[in-house]
Design a protein around this motif. Structure first.
Motif, PDB file in Angstrom:
ATOM      1  N   LEU A 182      22.895 -17.838 108.104  1.00 19.20           N
ATOM      2  CA  LEU A 182      23.726 -18.820 108.867  1.00 19.20           C
ATOM      3  C   LEU A 182      23.151 -20.023 109.424  1.00 19.20           C
ATOM      4  CD1 LEU A 182      26.281 -16.145 110.837  1.00 19.20           C
ATOM      5  CD2 LEU A 182      26.821 -17.740 108.733  1.00 19.20           C
ATOM      6  N   ALA A 183      21.901 -19.714 109.774  1.00 21.27           N
ATOM      7  CA  ALA A 183      21.335 -20.997 110.532  1.00 21.27           C
ATOM      8  C   ALA A 183      21.052 -21.845 109.539  1.00 21.27           C
ATOM      9  CB  ALA A 183      19.741 -20.508 111.119  1.00 21.27           C
ATOM     10  N   SER A 240      36.882 -11.698 103.831  1.00 23.70           N
ATOM     11  CA  SER A 240      35.476 -12.369 103.423  1.00 23.70           C
ATOM     12  C   SER A 240      34.573 -11.422 102.575  1.00 23.70           C
ATOM     13  CB  SER A 240      34.574 -13.019 104.547  1.00 23.70           C
ATOM     14  OG  SER A 240      35.594 -14.282 105.175  1.00 23.70           O
ATOM     15  N   VAL A 241      34.219 -11.708 101.389  1.00 22.93           N
ATOM     16  CA  VAL A 241      33.430 -10.988 100.671  1.00 22.93           C
ATOM     17  C   VAL A 241      31.974 -11.278 100.962  1.00 22.93           C
ATOM     18  CG1 VAL A 241      32.607 -10.386  98.171  1.00 22.93           C
ATOM     19  CG2 VAL A 241      34.975 -11.105  98.674  1.00 22.93           C
ATOM     20  N   VAL A 242      31.649 -12.344 101.239  1.00 20.56           N
ATOM     21  CA  VAL A 242      30.118 -12.792 101.784  1.00 20.56           C
ATOM     22  C   VAL A 242      29.720 -12.185 102.708  1.00 20.56           C
ATOM     23  CG1 VAL A 242      30.073 -14.828 100.145  1.00 20.56           C
ATOM     24  CG2 VAL A 242      30.908 -14.957 102.570  1.00 20.56           C
ATOM     25  N   LYS A 243      28.695 -11.764 103.062  1.00 18.09           N
ATOM     26  CA  LYS A 243      28.003 -11.296 104.463  1.00 18.09           C
ATOM     27  C   LYS A 243      26.859 -12.141 104.532  1.00 18.09           C
ATOM     28  CE  LYS A 243      31.091  -7.947 104.862  1.00 18.09           C
ATOM     29  NZ  LYS A 243      32.108  -8.810 104.777  1.00 18.09           N
ATOM     30  N   ILE A 285      43.731 -23.121 110.845  1.00 20.21           N
ATOM     31  CA  ILE A 285      42.790 -21.820 110.255  1.00 20.21           C
ATOM     32  C   ILE A 285      43.426 -21.503 108.536  1.00 20.21           C
ATOM     33  CG2 ILE A 285      42.469 -19.637 110.598  1.00 20.21           C
ATOM     34  CD1 ILE A 285      43.175 -19.819 113.535  1.00 20.21           C
ATOM     35  N   PHE A 286      42.190 -21.494 107.934  1.00 21.04           N
ATOM     36  CA  PHE A 286      42.349 -21.106 106.451  1.00 21.04           C
ATOM     37  C   PHE A 286      41.716 -19.764 106.160  1.00 21.04           C
ATOM     38  CE2 PHE A 286      42.825 -25.613 107.247  1.00 21.04           C
ATOM     39  CZ  PHE A 286      43.732 -25.920 106.562  1.00 21.04           C
ATOM     40  N   GLY A 287      42.497 -19.120 105.386  1.00 24.95           N
ATOM     41  CA  GLY A 287      41.705 -17.656 105.107  1.00 24.95           C
ATOM     42  C   GLY A 287      40.728 -17.999 103.873  1.00 24.95           C
ATOM     43  N   PRO A 288      39.889 -16.895 103.642  1.00 25.22           N
ATOM     44  CA  PRO A 288      39.014 -16.717 102.573  1.00 25.22           C
ATOM     45  C   PRO A 288      39.881 -16.506 101.031  1.00 25.22           C
ATOM     46  CG  PRO A 288      38.688 -14.674 103.643  1.00 25.22           C
ATOM     47  CD  PRO A 288      39.782 -15.547 104.232  1.00 25.22           C
ATOM     48  N   PRO A 295      34.369 -18.473 102.373  1.00 20.14           N
ATOM     49  CA  PRO A 295      34.542 -18.109 101.142  1.00 20.14           C
ATOM     50  C   PRO A 295      33.417 -17.897 100.280  1.00 20.14           C
ATOM     51  CG  PRO A 295      34.350 -20.497 101.530  1.00 20.14           C
ATOM     52  CD  PRO A 295      34.185 -19.891 103.062  1.00 20.14           C
ATOM     53  N   LYS A 296      33.541 -17.736  98.979  1.00 25.39           N
ATOM     54  CA  LYS A 296      32.415 -17.270  98.112  1.00 25.39           C
ATOM     55  C   LYS A 296      31.730 -18.651  97.522  1.00 25.39           C
ATOM     56  CE  LYS A 296      35.052 -13.697  95.671  1.00 25.39           C
ATOM     57  NZ  LYS A 296      35.910 -13.528  94.685  1.00 25.39           N
ATOM     58  N   GLY A 297      30.333 -18.733  97.014  1.00 20.04           N
ATOM     59  CA  GLY A 297      29.738 -19.542  96.320  1.00 20.04           C
ATOM     60  C   GLY A 297      29.552 -20.593  97.533  1.00 20.04           C
ATOM     61  N   ASP A 298      29.920 -21.843  96.811  1.00 20.29           N
ATOM     62  CA  ASP A 298      29.525 -23.232  97.721  1.00 20.29           C
ATOM     63  C   ASP A 298      30.778 -23.894  98.016  1.00 20.29           C
ATOM     64  OD1 ASP A 298      30.301 -23.985  95.302  1.00 20.29           O
ATOM     65  OD2 ASP A 298      28.458 -25.388  94.845  1.00 20.29           O
TER      66      ASP A 298
END
Lengths: 248, 248
Positions: free
Chosen positions: A121-122, A112-115, A198-201, A84-87
Motif C-alpha cells: 500500500l505504501a 475486492s480480489v486484490v489483497k 463511492i465506487f465498488g470493485p 480494483p484489479k491490475g493497474d
C-alpha cells in the motif's frame, strides 16, 4: 507553459526556488532568464512568473501576473474506489485528476480480489501520488489531489460523517433505470461542499456495504442506462459534475 | 445474464443459432436447456430468450420477453479521433462504447505522429471492432458501435456534411474559458440527431484543420477549464451527453 507545484503558501515579492523545481527548470528544461512558468502554491494561488536570474542551486523569479481563471471544480469531490484489479487504480487517479477530483481514497471492499499489505500500500500510494501530481500539472490544475489508501474498510466508515453529500454508484440502480438522485444532489449541494462518491470493485458493492452507506446518508445513483466498468464510472461522475457546474 | 449480438434483424418465433453464439453458449459457457440469455439483433431489438433444446451444431431458444429499457443515447454520437500514440485509440473505443458512442472514426490528423499503412489500419480496425463488441456486451448496449479508420484526412472532410451537428474539442477554447457552445448544441439538437465530435491527437488540431471544420459548421467547444488529454476528452463529452439527455 511549464507548470510547477510549490509546497508552500503564496508570498508576494521575489521568488527563490531550489531543489526539484530548480533542477527541472534549469537542468532539464534548460530555461534562461526572461522565460516564464506557472507556479501553483499549496493555497491554490497560481501565478505566471518570469525567471530573472539563475544561481548555482537556485532560480530567481518575479511575479508577472496571477492566473485568473479558476481551474477547480466548485464541488470538492472525493473518489472512493474499492480496490480494483491490475493497474485500474492508476488510471482512475490519472483521468480523475484531469477531470477535477479533489481527493482519491482506495479501500479494500468486501468483493475486492486484490489483497495489498502495508508495504504494498505504501509503494502504491507513492506511485499514485506521483501520477496525480503529473496529471495535475498536465491538466493545469490549481491543486494536486490527495491520495489515501486504506488498510481496512472500517477506516472508510469512520470518515463518512466528514462529507456534505455521499453518492454511491450502484449497478442495480442503473439497471432499475434510477435517474433522479445524482441530478438532485448536484443541484442541491452548495458550492464548496465536500462530496464523497463511492465506487465498488469489479465484483460490485455488497448488500451489507450498501446498508452502511445508506445509514450514513449515502444516495444510490444510476449513472445512465449502460453498465459502466469500475474504472469508467468515476470519470462519468466527474464529467457530469463539470457539465452541471462549469458549463450549464 | 450473458449477452449475444446477432447479425440479423429480429424475427418472432423459434430461434435457432449456430456458429459463434452456439459455440460460446454451449461449449464455452456450458449452458443447458431452461437457461436464459439476452439476444440483441442488428435492428437494436433486444430480447430475453430461453434455451429449449441443444442440437449438434445448433442451440434452439424461445423468446421470453423483450428488453424494455432503452440503453442507447438519444443522440447518435460519432467520436472522430486524430490518430493518437500507442494504444490510446483502443481505450477510447472501449470506454467510449461503455459510455454510449454510436460510431468511432480514426483519421490521420496533421499533427498525428503515428503513420499507419493500409495493412496496419486493417489489423487495427479488426482489433478495435472486437474491443467495441466486447465493451458493448459488457455494458449491455443494444448496438455495437461501428469503427472506421481513414487512410487520409480528406475522407473526413468528405463526410462532414452527413451530420446534424459538429463539435470540435479545442484546447484554445478551453483556455479562453469557452462554456456556452456544447450546452447550446446539446440542448438544440433533436433526439435522433447525428452529432460528430472531433478530437485532435496529442499535438492538437492545426489552424488549417480548424478552418475546414468551421467552414462545415463545426463549433469549437471548451470541455471545462482543465486541459484534458486526447483520450480523456471524448469520455467527458459522452458523459456530459448522457447527463444532459438521460438524467437531467
Amino acid at each position: 507553459m511549464q507548470r510547477y507545484f510549490i509546497s508552500a503558501p503564496y508570498q508576494s515579492g521575489e521568488i527563490r526556488l531550489a531543489g526539484e523545481a530548480f533542477h527541472h527548470m534549469i537542468r532539464v528544461m534548460r530555461m534562461k532568464p526572461a522565460e516564464e512558468v506557472y507556479l501553483v502554491y499549496e493555497d491554490q494561488i497560481a501565478i505566471i512568473a518570469q525567471i530573472t536570474a539563475v544561481e548555482e542551486n537556485t532560480v530567481v523569479l518575479r511575479e508577472v501576473a496571477k492566473e485568473m481563471q479558476n481551474k477547480e471544480l466548485p464541488l470538492l469531490v472525493t473518489i472512493a474506489s474499492g480496490y480494483p484489479k491490475g493497474d485500474k487504480l492508476e488510471w482512475i487517479v490519472q483521468k480523475g485528476t484531469e477531470l477535477g477530483a479533489y481527493e482519491f481514497i482506495g479501500f479494500p471492499a468486501q468483493s475486492s480480489v486484490v489483497k495489498w499489505d502495508e508495504k504494498k500500500l505504501a509503494k502504491k500510494k507513492q506511485r499514485l501520488t506521483k501520477i496525480a501530481q503529473e496529471a495535475a500539472e498536465q491538466s493545469q490544475r490549481q491543486l494536486t489531489p490527495n491520495v489515501e489508501l486504506l488498510a481496512n474498510e472500517g477506516q472508510l466508515w469512520d470518515r463518512l460523517a466528514e462529507y456534505d453529500g455521499i453518492v454511491v454508484a450502484y449497478e442495480e440502480s442503473a439497471k432499475e433505470g434510477e435517474k433522479a438522485q445524482l441530478v438532485q444532489i448536484l443541484q442541491e449541494l452548495p458550492a464548496g461542499s465536500r462530496l464523497l462518491a463511492i465506487f465498488g470493485p469489479e465484483g460490485g458493492i455488497t448488500p451489507s456495504e450498501i446498508e452502511k452507506m445508506r445509514a450514513a446518508g449515502g444516495k444510490l445513483c444510476g449513472l445512465g442506462p449502460r453498465i459502466l466498468r469500475t474504472e469508467t464510472a468515476p470519470l462519468y461522475l466527474l464529467s457530469a459534475i463539470s457539465y452541471q457546474w462549469e458549463l450549464l
